[in-house]
Structures are given as C-alpha cells and as structure tokens.
Design an enzyme around this catalytic site. Structure first.
Site, PDB file in Angstrom:
ATOM      1  N   GLU A 114       0.933  -1.223   0.022  1.00  0.00           N
ATOM      2  CA  GLU A 114      -0.008   0.020  -0.052  1.00  0.00           C
ATOM      3  C   GLU A 114       0.687   0.931  -0.118  1.00  0.00           C
ATOM      4  O   GLU A 114       2.154   1.125   0.009  1.00  0.00           O
ATOM      5  CB  GLU A 114      -0.853   0.083   1.234  1.00  0.00           C
ATOM      6  N   HIS A 227      -8.802   9.982   3.430  1.00  0.00           N
ATOM      7  CA  HIS A 227      -8.469   8.968   2.638  1.00  0.00           C
ATOM      8  C   HIS A 227      -8.770   9.436   1.077  1.00  0.00           C
ATOM      9  O   HIS A 227      -9.775  10.052   1.019  1.00  0.00           O
ATOM     10  CB  HIS A 227      -9.335   7.535   2.975  1.00  0.00           C
ATOM     11  N   ARG A 270      -0.846   9.332   1.733  1.00  0.00           N
ATOM     12  CA  ARG A 270      -2.415   9.581   1.947  1.00  0.00           C
ATOM     13  C   ARG A 270      -2.650  11.223   1.679  1.00  0.00           C
ATOM     14  O   ARG A 270      -3.507  11.427   0.950  1.00  0.00           O
ATOM     15  CB  ARG A 270      -3.130   9.075   2.816  1.00  0.00           C
ATOM     16  N   HIS A 322     -11.377   9.771   7.370  1.00  0.00           N
ATOM     17  CA  HIS A 322     -10.840   8.417   7.660  1.00  0.00           C
ATOM     18  C   HIS A 322     -10.300   7.759   8.780  1.00  0.00           C
ATOM     19  O   HIS A 322     -10.669   6.985   9.313  1.00  0.00           O
ATOM     20  CB  HIS A 322      -9.897   7.854   6.257  1.00  0.00           C
ATOM     21  N   ARG A 357      -0.694   8.895   9.150  1.00  0.00           N
ATOM     22  CA  ARG A 357      -0.307   7.441   9.406  1.00  0.00           C
ATOM     23  C   ARG A 357      -0.099   6.501   8.026  1.00  0.00           C
ATOM     24  O   ARG A 357      -0.613   6.845   6.931  1.00  0.00           O
ATOM     25  CB  ARG A 357      -1.676   6.652   9.854  1.00  0.00           C
TER      26      ARG A 357
HETATM   27  C1  LIG Z   1     -13.333   1.311   5.931  1.00  0.00           C
HETATM   28  C2  LIG Z   1     -11.968   1.370   6.700  1.00  0.00           C
HETATM   29  C3  LIG Z   1     -10.943   0.432   6.166  1.00  0.00           C
HETATM   30  C4  LIG Z   1      -9.848   0.192   7.011  1.00  0.00           C
HETATM   31  N1  LIG Z   1      -8.874  -0.534   6.636  1.00  0.00           N
HETATM   32  C5  LIG Z   1      -7.625  -0.744   7.363  1.00  0.00           C
HETATM   33  C6  LIG Z   1      -6.553  -1.701   7.117  1.00  0.00           C
HETATM   34  O1  LIG Z   1      -6.890  -2.388   6.084  1.00  0.00           O
HETATM   35  N2  LIG Z   1      -5.671  -1.830   7.966  1.00  0.00           N
HETATM   36  C7  LIG Z   1      -5.284  -0.906   8.833  1.00  0.00           C
HETATM   37  O2  LIG Z   1      -4.479  -1.247   9.586  1.00  0.00           O
HETATM   38  N3  LIG Z   1      -6.438  -0.286   9.334  1.00  0.00           N
HETATM   39  C8  LIG Z   1      -7.479  -0.066   8.582  1.00  0.00           C
HETATM   40  N4  LIG Z   1      -8.471   0.809   9.017  1.00  0.00           N
HETATM   41  C9  LIG Z   1      -8.484   1.481  10.422  1.00  0.00           C
HETATM   42  C10 LIG Z   1      -8.494   0.671  11.452  1.00  0.00           C
HETATM   43  O3  LIG Z   1      -9.767  -0.130  10.946  1.00  0.00           O
HETATM   44  C11 LIG Z   1      -9.254   1.278  12.723  1.00  0.00           C
HETATM   45  O4  LIG Z   1      -8.017   2.248  13.011  1.00  0.00           O
HETATM   46  C12 LIG Z   1      -9.086   0.499  13.838  1.00  0.00           C
HETATM   47  O5  LIG Z   1      -9.796  -0.794  13.371  1.00  0.00           O
HETATM   48  C13 LIG Z   1      -9.499   1.045  15.125  1.00  0.00           C
HETATM   49  O6  LIG Z   1      -9.605   0.253  16.054  1.00  0.00           O
HETATM   50  P1  LIG Z   1     -10.559   0.519  17.641  1.00  0.00           P
HETATM   51  O7  LIG Z   1     -10.455  -0.860  18.025  1.00  0.00           O
HETATM   52  O8  LIG Z   1      -9.514   1.692  18.080  1.00  0.00           O
HETATM   53  O9  LIG Z   1     -11.922   1.012  17.268  1.00  0.00           O
HETATM   54  P2  LIG Z   1     -13.176   0.550  16.574  1.00  0.00           P
HETATM   55  O10 LIG Z   1     -12.805  -0.778  15.621  1.00  0.00           O
HETATM   56  O11 LIG Z   1     -13.658   1.587  15.637  1.00  0.00           O
HETATM   57  O12 LIG Z   1     -14.126   0.206  17.699  1.00  0.00           O
HETATM   58  C14 LIG Z   1     -14.821   1.170  18.515  1.00  0.00           C
HETATM   59  C15 LIG Z   1     -15.653   0.733  19.183  1.00  0.00           C
HETATM   60  O13 LIG Z   1     -15.974   1.699  20.405  1.00  0.00           O
HETATM   61  C16 LIG Z   1     -17.387   1.568  20.667  1.00  0.00           C
HETATM   62  N5  LIG Z   1     -17.826   2.833  21.342  1.00  0.00           N
HETATM   63  C17 LIG Z   1     -17.523   4.014  20.804  1.00  0.00           C
HETATM   64  N6  LIG Z   1     -18.153   4.871  21.614  1.00  0.00           N
HETATM   65  C18 LIG Z   1     -18.688   4.192  22.589  1.00  0.00           C
HETATM   66  C19 LIG Z   1     -19.454   4.674  23.757  1.00  0.00           C
HETATM   67  N7  LIG Z   1     -19.649   5.830  24.017  1.00  0.00           N
HETATM   68  N8  LIG Z   1     -19.883   3.678  24.626  1.00  0.00           N
HETATM   69  C20 LIG Z   1     -19.772   2.392  24.167  1.00  0.00           C
HETATM   70  N9  LIG Z   1     -19.026   1.964  23.294  1.00  0.00           N
HETATM   71  C21 LIG Z   1     -18.746   2.762  22.455  1.00  0.00           C
HETATM   72  C22 LIG Z   1     -17.773   1.288  19.379  1.00  0.00           C
HETATM   73  O14 LIG Z   1     -19.128   0.645  19.631  1.00  0.00           O
HETATM   74  C23 LIG Z   1     -16.812   0.170  18.868  1.00  0.00           C
HETATM   75  O15 LIG Z   1     -17.321  -0.996  19.343  1.00  0.00           O
HETATM   76  C24 LIG Z   1      -9.653   0.782   8.459  1.00  0.00           C
HETATM   77  C25 LIG Z   1     -10.561   1.860   8.689  1.00  0.00           C
HETATM   78  C26 LIG Z   1     -11.931   1.970   8.023  1.00  0.00           C
HETATM   79  C27 LIG Z   1     -12.952   2.892   8.572  1.00  0.00           C
END
Ligand SMILES: Cc1cc2nc3c(=O)[nH]c(=O)nc-3n(C[C@H](O)[C@H](O)[C@H](O)COP(=O)(O)OP(=O)(O)OC[C@H]3O[C@@H](n4cnc5c(N)ncnc54)[C@H](O)[C@@H]3O)c2cc1C
Length: 477
Positions: A114, A227, A270, A322, A357
């Site tokens: 990428e 993005h 990006r 993004h 990032r």
């Molecule tokens: C379409 C897309 C594609 C991507 N592709 C990649 C990739 O290929 N490789 C890569 O490294 N990164 C990728 N990313 C980025 C990566 O997916 C995210 O940065 C990462 O998954 C974030 O993980 P997290 O556990 O921090 O949050 P998330 O997975 O977003 O989880 C957040 C959680 O917090 C909970 N939450 C939020 N607020 C509250 C609240 N007030 N009370 C209770 N629960 C709450 C939500 O319900 C959810 O369960 C991508 C992002 C997107 C959007």
C-alpha cells in the site's frame, strides 16, 4: 427509569480490535466487561480491508520503521515507532495462534502493498475483508472471564478522588452503572461526526470527551487523515489503497494520471494524494485495467461495484474522513495521566502515526499496544460514586442542523469561519439534568466536534459548560 448494575475488575469500552486484543491478554483470573455502543460487530475494525502491516518476513523491522517515519514526514515519535514495528514482527504469528488464517499464494503468504510502503508487507485475510475475518476469529477466542454487553452507550466515567472507578451508561434506554477497578477506552476514531467518511456511524470521538471530562490530556487532535479514495456514490465506502498497490492509477476524466508528478505516483502518502484530489475540479477515477485477478483479490469491491452498476475498470472516487491520528495522550503502556484510565487503538495518541499514518499500521497498533495495556493494568480499590449527568437540551432537528454544520468545516481544507460559527452556536446551548440516551449521544458528538474545532483553531480547550468540574455525590451500593 430502572437502574441496572454491573461489576467487573476491568471495563473495556469498545469491541473493535483494540478492545478485543486487550481482553484476550488480560489474566484469566480477572473479570472483564466489554461494551459496544451498538452491535458487537459495528466497528471500524470489522470494516478493515487492506490488512495488517508487519515485517514478519523481513530480516529486520528497520525498513518498516523508515517507511512509517517517512509517511508521517518525520513527525512520528521514533521510540514508539520502534516499539510498533519491532514488536509487530510477531503479530502475524500471534494472531495465527488464535486461529486467524492469512491469505496464501501457493506455499507463501499473499502479501499486499500500500501507499508509502517500500515493499509488499501487508498480510490480509479473505481478500479485502481482513477486518471481518480477523475480528470474527479473535472474538470467538474470547475466554469465559470476558462478558460482552451490546447497545451500551457509556456517557460518563465515574471518578473518585482522581481515580476512575467505573462508568455510567445506557443499555438501550435503561440506565446502567458499571463498577470497575480500571477502565480502558477503546472507542475508536471520529469518522461518524460527518457524512463523507469511510467509518461506521457510531464512532464519533466519544472517548475523547469522556477522557477530557475527567482530566486526561488530549494531544494532536487536529491530526486527521482523509482517505483519497472513497467510492463517490451516495453512501460513501472505502476503496482500499491495496488496489493502487496492485497497479490501479488515479486518472481524470480525460484519462490523465493525476499523480504522475510524484515519485511514488498513485502510491504517494495519503495526505498528499487526498490534497491533490481535493484541489482538482472534476471527477477522478481509479483505473484498474492493469490489475490482475481483480475479482479474486478484491471480491467485496467487485460485488459492491456490481450492485451499484459501477464499471469496475473505472471506479469514481473522492477523498473523505478516514482516521484520527491525534487522541488521548498515553505513555508507552497505554496509561493516561489519570489513575485507573487507559486508552488504546484509534482513540489513543501513541505517537506512532505522527501527522500522517502509514497504511495498515493501525490494526498493528491495536494489537501491539492492546497487549501492552493488558500488561500494565493496575486495579483501583475505591468506592464507586456517581455524579449527576448533564446533557445539551436540544431537539433532534436542532442536533441534525448542528451536525450538518460539522460536515462543512471538518474537511481536508478546514473552513475556519464555519468552525468558529459552530463553536459559537454550541457555546450557547443550555444543559438539562433530564438526560436520555438520545440527549447523551448528541452531547458526546457535539462535544467531540467542539474539542476538534478548538484544536484546529489552536485554542486552549476549555468548555464553558465544563462538564469535567462536576463533583461526585451519590455512593453506589
Ligand atoms: C473502511 C476502513 C478500512 C480500514 N482498513 C484498514 C486496514 O486495512 N488496515 C489497518 O491497519 N487499518 C484500517 N483501517 C483503520 C482501522 O480499521 C481502525 O483504525 C481500527 O480498526 C480502530 O480500532 P479500534 O478498536 O480502536 O476502534 P473500532 O474498531 O472503531 O471500535 C470502536 C468501538 O468503540 C465503541 N464505542 C464508541 N463509543 C462508545 C461509547 N460511548 N460507549 C460504548 N461503546 C462505544 C464502538 O461501539 C466500537 O465497538 C480502516 C478503517 C476503515 C474505516
């Protein structure tokens, strides 16, 4: 309204990769509650497409480290990048031990490449559905000491004498108090604040507000990644960068390669690509005629284009919100400055991403730092006390109006006047003690946007209503 009570050693707010990694690495004699605001699987982690960057098959992690620093224009913290890339060498093997299967090509891994990566080092699963495959397997591996609660909106943390001892929430419309010896914020990013985003709608910067209210530091909130390639349709979706890694190029309506001036062409960092595309007038397409095995490698994209009647050889794209690089300031073990409060994943600012990032480094960050948080957690032994909650007293229509204003200024070229106007409009809102789930949700979203606006404008973050200064009053029995 009835009040439901729960108690655990550790409360983890979130069900994405950061939350699940932390839960998987907590000793099995400690009880854990994991909460998600909506469905368990409605997370950005489940949406991840490209994969996970790791130098697992390289001699050292040095090239991965150099690429991460370069993509951020040397603004990442080198010591933290060292942790990410060096410890990230084991991530693939560690996930495989939990049953995750990465895609293979013959005997070896089918690695992707990428933007701004010098080499092929992206491990993926299920083609462009890495997030769904990885999360499904890891969630299946959660042990019995971990309890998952869905549809729980945490709206306030409970603080006793400077120590975090739990949270107040709504489970659907019912009030719920969760008492815990430590709280981990794994609430993800900020994409749901606007419509032009690749993110799930429920990820709206709540963790930033919760942390700020109890005195944790927030850093670099203005560092927001746009993005370059969201599908330019009514409901935007991400078109993975791996497609450009596989040979797709960005062209204009006349077929001219719009990144031809850049050394890395369409695979430039990006922010640079997103800026070029934003500044151009007229439609932009991803030309995929050079990509081999398109349907096999990008099955989800092929299906989406088919459903929407889009020509897979020329996909219309535009930039959108993004990823959030800034967040809650943490040390190298995910500790915030507040006792009993930890942050991990996109909500935390570990310093690994700097101002931009490197692609596929965020899932890696969730894993590497999730493990570290699990190691660092120390439990508070303090009474659970609650305070009165407050929320903005506004109608849903007024909230929608304010939310649409956010979309006007939260872009790659922020409109400062619109932003000031939003701050003024929200400054004058009145507060109510008659808090409902809907009002709490609206308040968290507006407060997150206020924090971002204040950072972008370089203002000191100080909220007039200052929800953080409320005293604790009620003892939980
Ligand atoms: C379409 C897309 C594609 C991507 N592709 C990649 C990739 O290929 N490789 C890569 O490294 N990164 C990728 N990313 C980025 C990566 O997916 C995210 O940065 C990462 O998954 C974030 O993980 P997290 O556990 O921090 O949050 P998330 O997975 O977003 O989880 C957040 C959680 O917090 C909970 N939450 C939020 N607020 C509250 C609240 N007030 N009370 C209770 N629960 C709450 C939500 O319900 C959810 O369960 C991508 C992002 C997107 C959007």
């Amino acid at each position: 309204m009835s009040l439901h009570k729960e108690k655990a050693d550790i409360l983890i707010i979130g069900t994405g990769l950061a939350a699940v990694t932390t839960a998987l690495h907590i000793p099995s004699d400690l009880s854990v509650i994991l909460v998600s605001k909506s469905e368990l699987t409605e997370t950005n982690s489940d949406l991840a497409q490209g994969g996970i960057a790791s130098s697992y098959l390289e001699e050292t992690s040095e090239a991965h480290k150099a690429d991460t620093m370069f993509a951020s224009n040397m603004t990442s913290c080198i010591e933290r990048v060292d942790i990410l890339t060096a410890e990230g060498r084991q991530t693939i093997e560690e996930m495989e031990r939990f049953g995750v299967r990465f895609d293979r090509d013959g005997d070896g891994y089918d690695l992707g490449r990428e933007g701004a990566h010098q080499t092929h080092r992206i491990f993926h699963a299920g083609g462009d559905e890495t997030g769904r495959h990885v999360m499904r397997q890891l969630r299946r591996s959660l042990p019995d000491n971990v309890k998952v609660l869905e549809h729980v909106l945490v709206h306030d943390l409970v603080v006793w004498q400077g120590r975090v001892v739990g949270a107040m929430a709504f489970q659907r419309e019912e009030r719920i108090h969760i008492e815990a010896g430590a709280v981990v914020l794994a609430t993800g990013g900020i994409g749901g604040l606007v419509d032009w985003t690749s993110n799930v709608r429920t990820v709206t910067g709540d963790g930033l507000v919760l942390a700020n209210r109890c005195g944790a530091e927030l850093t670099h909130l203005q560092r927001i990644q746009f993005h370059p390639t969201l599908l330019a349709t009514e409901e935007p979706r991400l078109v993975t960068e791996a497609l450009r890694g596989a040979g797709a190029t960005l062209i204009d309506a006349d077929g001219r390669h719009v990144m031809a001036h850049h050394l890395l062409g369409s695979l430039a960092p990006r922010d640079e690509v997103a800026r070029v595309l934003t500044e151009r007038n007229g439609p932009i397409y991803l030309d995929t005629t050079n990509v081999t095995r398109l349907h096999d490698r990008f099955p989800k994209l092929a299906l989406t284009c088919d459903e929407l009647g889009i020509d897979l050889r020329q996909i219309p794209v535009r930039p959108g919100l993004h990823f959030h690089m800034g967040g809650i300031e943490v040390d190298d073990m995910g500790r915030t400055g507040v006792d009993g409060l930890y942050a991990v994943g996109e909500v935390a600012d570990t310093g690994v991403h700097g101002a931009n990032r490197l692609a596929s480094n965020s899932l890696l960050e969730c894993w590497v730092f999730g493990k570290r948080v699990a190691q660092a957690i120390q439990l508070n032994d303090a009474p659970f006390t609650t305070s009165e909650s407050l929320a903005y007293d506004i109608s849903f229509e007024m909230f929608q109006e304010l939310r649409s204003q956010i979309g006007n200024w939260l872009t790659i070229s922020p409109n400062l006047e619109e932003m000031k106007c939003f701050l003024q409009n929200t400054q004058s809102l009145t507060l109510t003690k008659h808090v409902t789930r809907q009002l709490s949700e609206q308040t968290l979203l507006l407060d997150a946007a206020r924090l971002l606006a204040q950072s972008i404008l370089g203002m000191e973050r100080h909220d007039e209503h200052d929800l953080s200064t409320r005293t604790t009053t009620t003892v939980f029995e």
